[in-house]
Design an enzyme around this catalytic site. Sequence first.
Site, short mmCIF file in Angstrom:
data_model
loop_
_atom_site.label_atom_id
_atom_site.label_comp_id
_atom_site.label_asym_id
_atom_site.label_seq_id
_atom_site.Cartn_x
_atom_site.Cartn_y
_atom_site.Cartn_z
N LYS A 71 0.85 -1.20 0.00
CA LYS A 71 0.00 0.00 0.00
C LYS A 71 0.88 1.24 0.00
CE LYS A 71 -4.04 2.05 0.58
NZ LYS A 71 -3.67 3.03 -0.44
N LYS A 95 5.01 2.09 8.53
CA LYS A 95 3.92 3.00 8.86
C LYS A 95 2.62 2.21 9.02
CE LYS A 95 3.95 6.81 6.55
NZ LYS A 95 3.76 7.81 5.47
N LYS A 107 5.10 2.11 -2.99
CA LYS A 107 5.18 3.53 -3.36
C LYS A 107 5.44 3.62 -4.86
CE LYS A 107 4.76 7.42 -1.07
NZ LYS A 107 3.88 7.62 0.08
N THR A 191 -4.57 12.78 6.99
CA THR A 191 -3.16 12.85 7.39
C THR A 191 -2.93 14.02 8.33
OG1 THR A 191 -2.55 11.87 5.26
CG2 THR A 191 -0.78 12.84 6.56
N ASN A 222 -1.65 19.57 0.98
CA ASN A 222 -2.76 18.88 1.64
C ASN A 222 -2.46 18.60 3.11
OD1 ASN A 222 -3.68 15.90 2.55
ND2 ASN A 222 -5.33 16.90 1.45
N SER A 355 -7.06 5.46 4.43
CA SER A 355 -7.04 4.75 3.15
C SER A 355 -7.48 3.30 3.36
CB SER A 355 -5.64 4.77 2.54
OG SER A 355 -5.45 5.91 1.74
#
EC number: 1.4.1.2
Length: 421
Positions: A71, A95, A107, A191, A222, A355
Amino acid sequence: MSGKDVNVFEMAQSQVKNACDKLGMEPAVYELLKEPMRVIEVSIPVKMDDGSIKTFKGFRSQHNDAVGPTKGGIRFHQNVSRDEVKALSIWMTFKCSVTGIPYGGGKGGIIVDPSTLSQGELERLSRGYIDGIYKLIGEKVDVPAPDVNTNGQIMSWMVDEYNKLTGQSSIGVITGKPVEFGGSLGRTAATGFGVAVTAREAAAKLGIDMKKAKIAVQGIGNVGSYTVLNCEKLGGTVVAMAEWCKSEGSYAIYNENGLDGQAMLDYMKEHGNLLNFPGAKRISLEEFWASDVDIVIPAALENSITKEVAESIKAKLVCEAANGPTTPEADEVFAERGIVLTPDILTNAGGVTVSYFEWVQNLYGYYWSEEEVEQKEEIAMVKAFESIWKIKEEYNVTMREAAYMHSIKKVAEAMKLRGWY
């Protein structure tokens, strides 16, 4: 050493090695974690508006799937590199593990300055990227999401392209989508909300009253913008803000009485920068880092906090909203000076947590209210923070070391159960 001299992949590897050593892990654990299991590199041909063909280089790194599907976001930036996405995928593994969600790390990125593309070119590039990687992603394989310079619209094009290529109706293959297309309420702010929650929890441990706290934030994208807004909700005052624009490069503004978050966002939307934001004075980046604040929150790109910057910071608390903003030398300075740093794999884990909530909602076709999402995220972030703080105290290590120790232990156990070592 300047931030530009630091190889982020080597930095990520050293963090993993350090945690493995502190835990006394078998050598096999580091061997399995030091490299991604797969790195995809694609050449993406795009028909430009003038009829010419231009090729762009893209990457997707899938680090470890011992716990579950990989992810992680997809970024569009001119400085994207193979080593960068490899490092970011390593950080994503831990994470996810920190907050206990069943994912490994992934990623992706494309080497491009998206501001130079038209909307049509951007769409063709986004679809072309999926054309190159679609056989190696999926709801139960690898689940991308937005990152630097990507958004819900880009994710929607990518989902559509994936479904066309596979003949499926699979909206859970990518998260960070608009709510109207299977996205989760609360995802956009997730986030930044998680950063503010982490800052609140750490501040309480250090005896900092969040309602009186002065805060400096680097970056108003963001993550930075929702960090500012949520810190304000908790009573904190943002007095210094650093940003970047093409005409000036890096710059900063300051107002000892506070910079209003919503007013800054409105001004950015209209002017594209904060250079002449009303009531604020321009300060240098050096003055920004050395400003008289309680909390510093880097929310921009990697390697922003070098050894020299760390030596100048007056704050008692640094919260890494960005991925990899602190060099290893700067980490050492913070440890020597007794400055507490909450690491990226904890501080900004709210995004991947929500997510995950989006993915779960997509798979089950049942959707939660924004209040439910925020409540679940806060519970996960506080639980993760407390677990890591406990390890920090027990082993007398930094928060970063504690976070890696906490997460590596869980991933190592999953690998052992699978018979990988």
